[in-house]
Design an enzyme around this catalytic site. Structure first.
Site, mmCIF file in Angstrom:
data_model
loop_
_atom_site.group_PDB
_atom_site.id
_atom_site.type_symbol
_atom_site.label_atom_id
_atom_site.label_comp_id
_atom_site.label_asym_id
_atom_site.label_seq_id
_atom_site.Cartn_x
_atom_site.Cartn_y
_atom_site.Cartn_z
ATOM 1 N N HIS A 109 -7.888 -5.336 -0.420
ATOM 2 C CA HIS A 109 -6.612 -4.638 -0.281
ATOM 3 C C HIS A 109 -5.806 -5.165 0.908
ATOM 4 C CE1 HIS A 109 -3.683 -1.482 -0.468
ATOM 5 N NE2 HIS A 109 -3.986 -1.051 0.739
ATOM 6 N N ASP A 110 -6.503 -5.452 1.999
ATOM 7 C CA ASP A 110 -5.823 -5.883 3.218
ATOM 8 C C ASP A 110 -5.195 -7.270 3.115
ATOM 9 O OD1 ASP A 110 -5.986 -3.637 4.682
ATOM 10 O OD2 ASP A 110 -7.612 -4.277 5.994
ATOM 11 N N ARG A 133 -11.553 6.627 9.604
ATOM 12 C CA ARG A 133 -11.061 5.251 9.575
ATOM 13 C C ARG A 133 -12.127 4.315 9.011
ATOM 14 N NH1 ARG A 133 -6.969 1.718 9.069
ATOM 15 N NH2 ARG A 133 -7.188 -0.088 10.394
ATOM 16 N N SER A 149 0.838 -1.192 0.000
ATOM 17 C CA SER A 149 0.000 0.000 0.000
ATOM 18 C C SER A 149 0.884 1.258 0.000
ATOM 19 C CB SER A 149 -0.919 -0.054 1.224
ATOM 20 O OG SER A 149 -1.980 0.835 1.098
ATOM 21 N N ASP A 184 -8.555 -6.632 -4.709
ATOM 22 C CA ASP A 184 -8.214 -5.308 -4.172
ATOM 23 C C ASP A 184 -8.850 -4.228 -5.052
ATOM 24 O OD1 ASP A 184 -7.017 -2.979 -3.263
ATOM 25 O OD2 ASP A 184 -4.967 -3.731 -3.378
#
Lengths: 398, 205
Positions: A368-369, A238, A168, A335
């Protein structure tokens, strides 16, 4: 884990003063003799940078890997986080016998410039005013973060990195390293990243910044001086960002439309759905360990990142012209924050520069994580690439 | 074959055409068997392009430099004459535009090595003649409706295409079922009848 937390109240954030320097970490002062010039034109001098190391530096200092962290990460990549008490964000990847094998490599991970875990940032005391910098802190870029890391390596006496590896925003730093200091990097692994921030990503982070700045407790950025905490705004930022880190498939599988500890909807604005409860928990646990102004600064650094513009006159291949760095670009199929197509842009730029490049799009439903998890194919590729490069570097026999 | 590693006969023929230390791109490099051989035994600077995730994972885990991608989309991003040799092994028949593919490969490399199954082999001809159906055998294991191969050609067809395109054939070898190699140029008729596979070394001009 209790998900029944109300967002706007109930912040039990007592010991969470991440900027108080009351946790053990390695630290150096940088820019002591010569100030470091930032992309915005300002200079900073005599500033702290916090870092952690794992493994042992070999005699000829050729086995160092710089692990670069993501937006909300920090230097505690492979040991227990001093505030959250959780294991390091990449403890699955870094360690003896793991993909980033500390029996072989010396791993350095530093808190980025503008961060809030010991490196200079908006929560640090400005020596001129004796008060926290707040929004008077200069705007920083990914290039500035990397320049500061290069100064850290100078301090450690490391001329050349065996590898720079990051996911990232960490991947952006890895790319920046390869473009800015090709002679100091032997190999480079940009993971789940992009060569520039897309309009969609700028938009998502703008929502987050506006949420923080709309919180009355933000106080125009002076909340530390006025003893306020813009936690509601930071939690919303967040939450919004966290949605982009997960794939729709994973969300559906993990939560679907299931209700949270109840049989029926309540016809109110409680967290009826499990996904709401989960996101609220993500938001609330985040504010304990992250400074709201840091979030503004670091997301801005992401927005400003454009490798082709800063190093290639608008042409990405030019940023890597003549490079001898060995690259391994990795993306994850689900992602949508930095989708595989963004990685393909990087790969095409690298092939256009006739660079030595590998590229793998790892099949994963974790969005993405995914790079935080030990997905078998991801681990195998990272491990194999680093070992292959280690042979070329003379760190390993064939 | 007196090398440490042994590889398939058709791959060995390709490997023998490549000069040690050359810059090589293997298009459709599969699990990286040939590329690995070329890197370790011939000291080439090797790169690969492979569409299947399984193949790419295996290659990169072996330490090979391989990009996951589609040759028909991605070759355009490589700079001109970036390689001494570009290899297209057993893949030409699966491309949408074989002529364009050969042209693209010649843009990237000084020399291009192409291998493909020969549709002019006598077994293929007799299968079609006697059964009246599309041939299915060990080298062509697919039914017509599920085959990834969309452009079969014979050795003679391939030579005609090269002539039409003005591409020079430097060497050409046919392999029969027993792995015996024939020089195609000396007897095209028999090579086209007996060769199960063909390997061509091409250059532009």
């Amino acid at each position: 884990m209790c998900h029944k937390i109300r967002l706007m109240s109930n912040y039990t954030n007592i010991n969470a003063n991440p900027y108080a320097d009351d946790f053990p970490t390695l630290k150096v002062m940088l820019g002591k003799e010569t100030p470091m010039r930032l992309d915005c034109g300002t200079e900073i001098s005599n500033f702290p940078m916090a870092y952690q190391t794992y493994g042992t530096l070999n005699a000829d200092k050729s086995n160092a890997i710089l692990v670069t962290h993501a937006l909300t990460g920090d230097q505690f990549a492979a040991d227990t986080h001093p505030i959250s008490g959780k294991s390091g964000w990449w403890s699955k990847m870094i360690g003896p016998g793991k993909a980033i094998d500390t029996n072989l490599y010396f791993v350095i991970c530093s808190n980025v410039l503008g961060g809030c875990m010991g490196t200079v940032g908006p929560a640090t005391i400005n020596p001129e005013t004796n008060q926290p910098w707040g929004v008077d802190f200069p705007i920083i870029t990914i290039g500035d973060m990397v320049r500061a890391q290069a100064l850290l390596l100078d301090e450690l006496g490391i001329d050349s990195l065996f590898s720079v590896v990051g996911g990232s925003m960490g991947g952006m730093q890895a790319l920046e390293w390869a473009a800015a200091y090709p002679e100091r990097v032997f190999s480079c692994v940009p993971i789940a990243t992009a060569a520039h921030h897309s309009a969609q990503n700028i938009a998502f982070y703008e929502v987050g910044r506006q949420a923080i700045m709309a919180d009355p407790e933000w106080c125009g950025g002076r909340y530390l001086i006025e003893d306020k905490k813009p936690h509601a705004g930071l939690a919303v930022a967040r939450m919004a960002a966290h949605i982009t880190y997960m794939s729709e498939g994973a969300l559906t599988q993990k939560f679907g439309r299931r209700l949270q500890d109840r049989e029926e909807v309540t016809f109110g604005f409680e967290a009826d759905f499990q996904i709401e409860s989960y996101l609220r928990h993500q938001g609330i646990s985040f504010v304990d360990r992250f400074d709201a102004n840091s979030y503004l600064y670091v997301t801005r650094a992401l927005d400003y990142f454009d490798l082709a513009a800063s190093h290639g006159n608008g042409i990405l291949a030019e940023a890597f012209r003549g490079t001898k760095v060995r690259f391994c670009v990795i993306s994850f199929s689900s992602d949508w924050h930095y989708p595989p197509d963004e990685s393909r842009v990087i790969v095409r730029g690298l092939t256009g520069a006739a660079a030595n490049v590998s590229y793998v799009d790892v099949e994963s439903d974790k969005g993405h994580d995914a790079f935080f998890f030990d997905e078998p194919n991801f681990v195998r590729v990272l491990d194999g690439f680093l070992r292959g490069a280690a042979v070329k570097r003379g760190l390993l026999d064939e | 074959m007196n090398n440490a590693k042994s590889i398939r006969v058709d791959l060995q023929i390709i490997a023998d055409m490549i000069e040690p230390g050359a810059r090589v791109l293997d298009v459709g490099c599969s699990d990286g068997q040939l590329l690995d051989y070329l890197v370790t035994e011939k000291g080439v600077s090797g790169r690969g392009l492979e569409i299947s995730p399984e193949g790419v994972n295996l290659c990169v885990a072996k330490g090979l430099s391989v990009v996951q991608g589609d040759a028909e989309e991605d070759l355009g991003y490589y700079p001109e004459d970036a390689f001494d040799f570009v290899i297209l092994s057993q893949t030409l028949q699966a491309t949408h535009h074989p002529d364009k593919m050969v042209k693209d490969l010649l843009r990237l490399g000084k020399r291009v090595i192409v291998s493909f199954p020969n549709f002019g082999h006598w077994r293929v001809r007799s299968y079609l003649f006697f059964h009246g159906r599309m041939p299915v055998n060990e080298t062509l294991p697919y039914q017509w409706y599920n085959s990834p191969n969309m452009h079969f050609c014979t050795i003679k067809d391939f030579i005609c295409m090269c002539d039409d395109m003005g591409v020079t054939i430097e060497r050409s070898i046919a392999l029969d079922a027993a792995g015996q190699a024939y020089r195609i140029r000396t007897n095209l008729f028999f090579a086209n009848l007996l060769g199960e596979q063909a390997v061509f070394l091409l250059r532009k001009d």
